[in-house]
Design a protein around this motif. Structure first.
Motif, PDB file in Angstrom:
ATOM      1  N   LEU A  40      -3.293  14.765  -4.615  1.00  0.00           N
ATOM      2  CA  LEU A  40      -3.120  14.874  -3.167  1.00  0.00           C
ATOM      3  C   LEU A  40      -2.498  13.604  -2.603  1.00  0.00           C
ATOM      4  CD1 LEU A  40      -3.609  16.424  -0.505  1.00  0.00           C
ATOM      5  CD2 LEU A  40      -5.907  15.406  -0.438  1.00  0.00           C
ATOM      6  N   TYR A  41      -2.784  12.481  -3.209  1.00  0.00           N
ATOM      7  CA  TYR A  41      -2.286  11.194  -2.725  1.00  0.00           C
ATOM      8  C   TYR A  41      -1.104  10.700  -3.570  1.00  0.00           C
ATOM      9  CZ  TYR A  41      -7.089  11.748  -1.161  1.00  0.00           C
ATOM     10  OH  TYR A  41      -8.245  12.262  -0.662  1.00  0.00           O
ATOM     11  N   ALA A  42      -1.263  10.746  -4.880  1.00  0.00           N
ATOM     12  CA  ALA A  42      -0.165  10.305  -5.753  1.00  0.00           C
ATOM     13  C   ALA A  42      -0.490  10.654  -7.197  1.00  0.00           C
ATOM     14  CB  ALA A  42       0.055   8.799  -5.620  1.00  0.00           C
ATOM     15  N   LYS A  43       0.536  11.070  -7.921  1.00  0.00           N
ATOM     16  CA  LYS A  43       0.414  11.198  -9.363  1.00  0.00           C
ATOM     17  C   LYS A  43       0.519   9.798  -9.984  1.00  0.00           C
ATOM     18  CE  LYS A  43       2.412  15.845  -9.623  1.00  0.00           C
ATOM     19  NZ  LYS A  43       3.486  16.680 -10.235  1.00  0.00           N
ATOM     20  N   PRO A  44       0.042   9.617 -11.218  1.00  0.00           N
ATOM     21  CA  PRO A  44       0.227   8.317 -11.871  1.00  0.00           C
ATOM     22  C   PRO A  44       1.711   7.966 -11.971  1.00  0.00           C
ATOM     23  CG  PRO A  44      -1.362   9.647 -13.078  1.00  0.00           C
ATOM     24  CD  PRO A  44      -0.755  10.549 -12.049  1.00  0.00           C
ATOM     25  N   PHE A  45       2.038   6.717 -11.695  1.00  0.00           N
ATOM     26  CA  PHE A  45       3.435   6.268 -11.763  1.00  0.00           C
ATOM     27  C   PHE A  45       3.473   4.885 -12.403  1.00  0.00           C
ATOM     28  CE2 PHE A  45       1.723   5.392  -7.528  1.00  0.00           C
ATOM     29  CZ  PHE A  45       1.924   4.017  -7.405  1.00  0.00           C
ATOM     30  N   ALA A  46       4.694   4.379 -12.643  1.00  0.00           N
ATOM     31  CA  ALA A  46       4.870   3.121 -13.376  1.00  0.00           C
ATOM     32  C   ALA A  46       4.150   1.961 -12.674  1.00  0.00           C
ATOM     33  CB  ALA A  46       6.350   2.806 -13.522  1.00  0.00           C
ATOM     34  N   LEU A  47       3.508   1.135 -13.477  1.00  0.00           N
ATOM     35  CA  LEU A  47       2.733   0.017 -12.947  1.00  0.00           C
ATOM     36  C   LEU A  47       3.605  -0.933 -12.117  1.00  0.00           C
ATOM     37  CD1 LEU A  47      -0.221  -1.210 -13.231  1.00  0.00           C
ATOM     38  CD2 LEU A  47       0.763  -2.713 -14.955  1.00  0.00           C
ATOM     39  N   ASP A  48       4.821  -1.164 -12.558  1.00  0.00           N
ATOM     40  CA  ASP A  48       5.714  -2.101 -11.860  1.00  0.00           C
ATOM     41  C   ASP A  48       6.050  -1.626 -10.449  1.00  0.00           C
ATOM     42  OD1 ASP A  48       5.710  -3.615 -14.135  1.00  0.00           O
ATOM     43  OD2 ASP A  48       7.622  -2.839 -14.896  1.00  0.00           O
ATOM     44  N   ALA A  49       5.870  -0.335 -10.196  1.00  0.00           N
ATOM     45  CA  ALA A  49       6.225   0.210  -8.872  1.00  0.00           C
ATOM     46  C   ALA A  49       5.050   0.165  -7.902  1.00  0.00           C
ATOM     47  CB  ALA A  49       6.721   1.643  -9.030  1.00  0.00           C
ATOM     48  N   PHE A  50       3.905  -0.369  -8.341  1.00  0.00           N
ATOM     49  CA  PHE A  50       2.713  -0.285  -7.494  1.00  0.00           C
ATOM     50  C   PHE A  50       2.827  -1.169  -6.252  1.00  0.00           C
ATOM     51  CE2 PHE A  50      -1.918  -1.245  -6.651  1.00  0.00           C
ATOM     52  CZ  PHE A  50      -2.241   0.037  -6.223  1.00  0.00           C
ATOM     53  N   VAL A  51       3.326  -2.384  -6.404  1.00  0.00           N
ATOM     54  CA  VAL A  51       3.434  -3.285  -5.249  1.00  0.00           C
ATOM     55  C   VAL A  51       4.347  -2.678  -4.177  1.00  0.00           C
ATOM     56  CG1 VAL A  51       4.236  -5.544  -4.463  1.00  0.00           C
ATOM     57  CG2 VAL A  51       2.852  -5.370  -6.537  1.00  0.00           C
ATOM     58  N   PRO A  52       5.578  -2.236  -4.494  1.00  0.00           N
ATOM     59  CA  PRO A  52       6.404  -1.608  -3.446  1.00  0.00           C
ATOM     60  C   PRO A  52       5.795  -0.316  -2.915  1.00  0.00           C
ATOM     61  CG  PRO A  52       7.498  -1.504  -5.595  1.00  0.00           C
ATOM     62  CD  PRO A  52       6.352  -2.422  -5.735  1.00  0.00           C
ATOM     63  N   TRP A  53       5.088   0.422  -3.783  1.00  0.00           N
ATOM     64  CA  TRP A  53       4.448   1.660  -3.304  1.00  0.00           C
ATOM     65  C   TRP A  53       3.388   1.334  -2.259  1.00  0.00           C
ATOM     66  CZ3 TRP A  53      -0.459   3.629  -2.944  1.00  0.00           C
ATOM     67  CH2 TRP A  53      -0.576   4.992  -2.675  1.00  0.00           C
ATOM     68  N   MET A  54       2.601   0.296  -2.499  1.00  0.00           N
ATOM     69  CA  MET A  54       1.576  -0.088  -1.537  1.00  0.00           C
ATOM     70  C   MET A  54       2.194  -0.536  -0.216  1.00  0.00           C
ATOM     71  SD  MET A  54      -1.718  -2.006  -3.106  1.00  0.00           S
ATOM     72  CE  MET A  54      -2.351  -2.105  -1.444  1.00  0.00           C
ATOM     73  N   GLN A  55       3.258  -1.294  -0.319  1.00  0.00           N
ATOM     74  CA  GLN A  55       3.926  -1.742   0.905  1.00  0.00           C
ATOM     75  C   GLN A  55       4.458  -0.544   1.697  1.00  0.00           C
ATOM     76  OE1 GLN A  55       6.706  -4.342  -1.049  1.00  0.00           O
ATOM     77  NE2 GLN A  55       5.487  -6.192  -0.651  1.00  0.00           N
ATOM     78  N   GLN A  56       5.029   0.413   0.996  1.00  0.00           N
ATOM     79  CA  GLN A  56       5.548   1.607   1.655  1.00  0.00           C
ATOM     80  C   GLN A  56       4.413   2.454   2.223  1.00  0.00           C
ATOM     81  OE1 GLN A  56       8.628   2.419   2.351  1.00  0.00           O
ATOM     82  NE2 GLN A  56       8.079   4.385   3.280  1.00  0.00           N
ATOM     83  N   TRP A  57       3.306   2.552   1.474  1.00  0.00           N
ATOM     84  CA  TRP A  57       2.165   3.365   1.913  1.00  0.00           C
ATOM     85  C   TRP A  57       1.581   2.815   3.217  1.00  0.00           C
ATOM     86  CZ3 TRP A  57       0.159   7.950   0.537  1.00  0.00           C
ATOM     87  CH2 TRP A  57      -1.111   8.276   0.999  1.00  0.00           C
ATOM     88  N   GLY A  58       1.592   1.482   3.350  1.00  0.00           N
ATOM     89  CA  GLY A  58       1.063   0.884   4.569  1.00  0.00           C
ATOM     90  C   GLY A  58       1.809   1.329   5.798  1.00  0.00           C
ATOM     91  N   TYR A  59       3.118   1.598   5.657  1.00  0.00           N
ATOM     92  CA  TYR A  59       3.922   2.026   6.803  1.00  0.00           C
ATOM     93  C   TYR A  59       3.831   3.528   7.037  1.00  0.00           C
ATOM     94  CZ  TYR A  59       6.059  -2.602   6.565  1.00  0.00           C
ATOM     95  OH  TYR A  59       6.269  -3.951   6.551  1.00  0.00           O
ATOM     96  N   SER A  60       3.614   4.288   5.969  1.00  0.00           N
ATOM     97  CA  SER A  60       3.720   5.762   6.095  1.00  0.00           C
ATOM     98  C   SER A  60       2.384   6.461   6.253  1.00  0.00           C
ATOM     99  CB  SER A  60       4.429   6.325   4.855  1.00  0.00           C
ATOM    100  OG  SER A  60       3.672   6.032   3.684  1.00  0.00           O
ATOM    101  N   LYS A  61       1.270   5.777   5.984  1.00  0.00           N
ATOM    102  CA  LYS A  61      -0.013   6.488   5.974  1.00  0.00           C
ATOM    103  C   LYS A  61      -0.412   6.983   7.367  1.00  0.00           C
ATOM    104  CE  LYS A  61      -2.992   2.449   6.618  1.00  0.00           C
ATOM    105  NZ  LYS A  61      -4.114   1.681   6.078  1.00  0.00           N
ATOM    106  N   ALA A  62       0.115   6.337   8.416  1.00  0.00           N
ATOM    107  CA  ALA A  62      -0.237   6.762   9.767  1.00  0.00           C
ATOM    108  C   ALA A  62       0.201   8.194  10.036  1.00  0.00           C
ATOM    109  CB  ALA A  62       0.343   5.812  10.803  1.00  0.00           C
ATOM    110  N   SER A  63       1.313   8.596   9.442  1.00  0.00           N
ATOM    111  CA  SER A  63       1.840   9.929   9.642  1.00  0.00           C
ATOM    112  C   SER A  63       1.360  10.911   8.589  1.00  0.00           C
ATOM    113  CB  SER A  63       3.377   9.893   9.636  1.00  0.00           C
ATOM    114  OG  SER A  63       3.837   9.389   8.377  1.00  0.00           O
ATOM    115  N   TYR A  64       0.414  10.481   7.781  1.00  0.00           N
ATOM    116  CA  TYR A  64      -0.062  11.323   6.659  1.00  0.00           C
ATOM    117  C   TYR A  64      -0.695  12.610   7.184  1.00  0.00           C
ATOM    118  CZ  TYR A  64      -3.040  12.835   2.816  1.00  0.00           C
ATOM    119  OH  TYR A  64      -3.662  13.575   1.842  1.00  0.00           O
TER     120      TYR A  64
END
Length: 503
Positions: free
Chosen positions: A479-503
């Protein structure tokens, strides 16, 4: 002592007449003589009893006897080898079977009652085997006195004539496994034990003892780990074993050749969808087998004893990620899975502490997850390791909560802060009243024990809402995210901080 008594008797006999004459007592000499004769007769009886005792008590094989086990006195592997060689020479081509028995989980018995008492238990098991096999005298071909060989430690072996009864060895193995293991008394304590058997056939599976032993022990190994239920060696077991060894050898090289990749799945607050943690998951991009999930090689790595180097590598990558998150001012925990073998490593606590210090990461940001089964093999040692990790400040989580078997009293002893409800309970939560009731009970138990509850496998918003109503505060799933590459976690978190309001 005997010489002293004889000397006293002689003195009495020779001095008696003089004593009688001095005392004017004619009976004195007679009394002294009778006493002397009685003493001599007693000495003769003692000597005779000693001789009979020496004859009646069987002598234990001397430690210099190369053909008998020093502990049990039974024929050893060298003697069994002689029997097999003689059979191969005199009965060549005639069918026989090597049946090997192992005392299961003896390390636990050894730990519970001590090495000396454990040796006594092995001697009693050896005697029981001997007594049980007396009725099988036609089949057990060691010698007249002994029907079983002691290969040392927890292993025993039988050499059986299989020329007439095709499945005689299997029938006997079943009898030994199910009829023999009744509790034994050691200093008044009843000790339980179990036997496990494996069979190799002569000449089909080999003509030398070592060949047959290897294959019988291979059967034992596969039965022990549940890979096979066959009592008798099958050729595919060797192929499977060789395949395992090859795969584990390749795993040793996989880290250096960058075949292993780490993925991550976020863990969120169910109330505001804030990212709280990420669980690290391993994948193997094998050059020939393709992408392999953890279930395809981690249990094997644990079984073969090569899991700890892999865990150590994962730990370092996870702690490196925590350092990167700190640099980006992103507060988030990272979870790493531990195996049962990891908990038995003396250096595990030191390794975790060194890595945290090396990358300047607070211990509270690291979560170590373990399954309940990881505590079964060596519960005392595992519990000590967990307490040491907890003292470092590391957070501990019990994975697959609800599928184990520990009592609530035992769970209270564990220094854990989180429990993860298994996805098998969560997946159909919105469709099944039974799953809903079970999940609710599990969450209630965890909350009463003051554990943080994390639900795995959330895929629908309906499930999320039900979990919230039950009191579950955290979750992860597609529902939130499938497992993805570890190296992508930092940018994913940064992006999630901006997009979660519209979740």
């Amino acid at each position: 002592m005997r010489r002293i008594l004889i000397a006293v008797t002689v003195v009495l006999v020779w001095s008696a007449p003089a004593m009688a004459q001095q005392q004017q007592d004619p009976l004195g000499w007679l009394v002294s003589a009778v006493l002397a004769l009685l003493l001599l007769w007693t000495l003769w009886l003692l000597r005779k009893a000693k001789t009979q005792l020496q004859v009646s008590v069987p002598m234990r094989p001397d430690s210099s006897d190369d053909l008998h086990d020093e502990l049990s006195g039974l024929p050893n592997k060298a003697r069994l080898s002689q029997i097999v060689k003689r059979w191969d020479k005199q009965q060549r081509g005639k069918k026989a079977a090597l049946l090997v028995c192992k005392v299961q989980h003896f390390d636990r018995v050894n730990q519970a009652i001590g090495a000396q008492n454990a040796d006594l238990l092995l001697v009693q098991i050896a005697q029981r085997l001997q007594q049980r096999l007396i009725s099988e005298a036609q089949a057990c071909l060691l010698d007249k006195e002994n029907k079983v060989a002691h290969l040392g430690g927890i292993y025993f072996a039988l050499w059986l004539d299989a020329s007439e009864k095709q499945h005689g060895a299997e029938q006997l193995a079943h009898k030994l496994e199910y009829q023999l293991p009744q509790s034994l008394l050691i200093h008044g304590c009843a000790i339980d034990y179990q036997l496990l058997s494996g069979i190799a056939c002569y000449p089909e599976h080999g003509e030398q003892l070592n060949e047959l032993l290897d294959k019988a022990l291979l059967v034992l190994q596969h039965r022990q780990f549940g890979h096979s239920h066959h009592l008798v060696y099958q050729p595919e077991l060797t192929q499977y074993d060789q395949d395992k060894l090859s795969l584990m050898a390749e795993l040793q090289q996989a880290i250096d050749s960058q075949q292993l990749k780490l993925h991550i799945q976020p863990q969120l607050s169910l109330t505001d969808h804030k990212v709280l943690a990420g669980e690290v998951l391993i994948r193997w991009h094998h050059p020939r087998r393709g992408l392999m999930g953890p279930d395809q090689f981690l249990p094997l790595a644990e079984q073969m004893g090569v899991i700890y180097p892999l865990t150590r590598w994962v730990l370092e990558r996870a702690i490196q990620l925590l350092a990167q998150l700190q640099q980006q001012q992103l507060h988030c925990q990272i979870a790493v899975n531990l195996s049962s073998k990891d908990l038995l490593q003396d250096e595990l606590v030191d390794t975790v502490e060194l890595l945290l210090n090396k990358y300047q990461v607070p211990a509270s940001l690291l979560i170590l997850e373990l399954k309940e089964s990881a505590l079964v093999a060596e519960p005392d040692l595992a519990l000590r390791t967990l307490h040491h990790l907890s003292q470092l400040g590391v957070e501990l989580a019990l994975d697959d909560f609800g599928t184990g078997f520990s009592s609530l009293a035992y769970l209270r002893e564990l220094p854990i802060q989180q429990v993860k409800v298994d996805c098998s309970f969560v997946f159909d939560l919105h469709r099944s009243d039974t799953h809903s009731a079970i999940t609710g009970a599990i969450i209630d138990i965890a909350k009463n024990l003051q554990f943080t509850v994390v639900a795995e496998g959330i895929e629908q918003q309906e499930v999320e809402q039900k979990l919230l109503a039950m009191g579950c505060s955290r979750g992860q799933g597609y529902l939130y995210a499938k497992p993805f590459a570890l190296d992508a976690f930092v940018p994913w978190m940064q992006q999630w901080g901006y997009s979660k309001a519209s979740y």
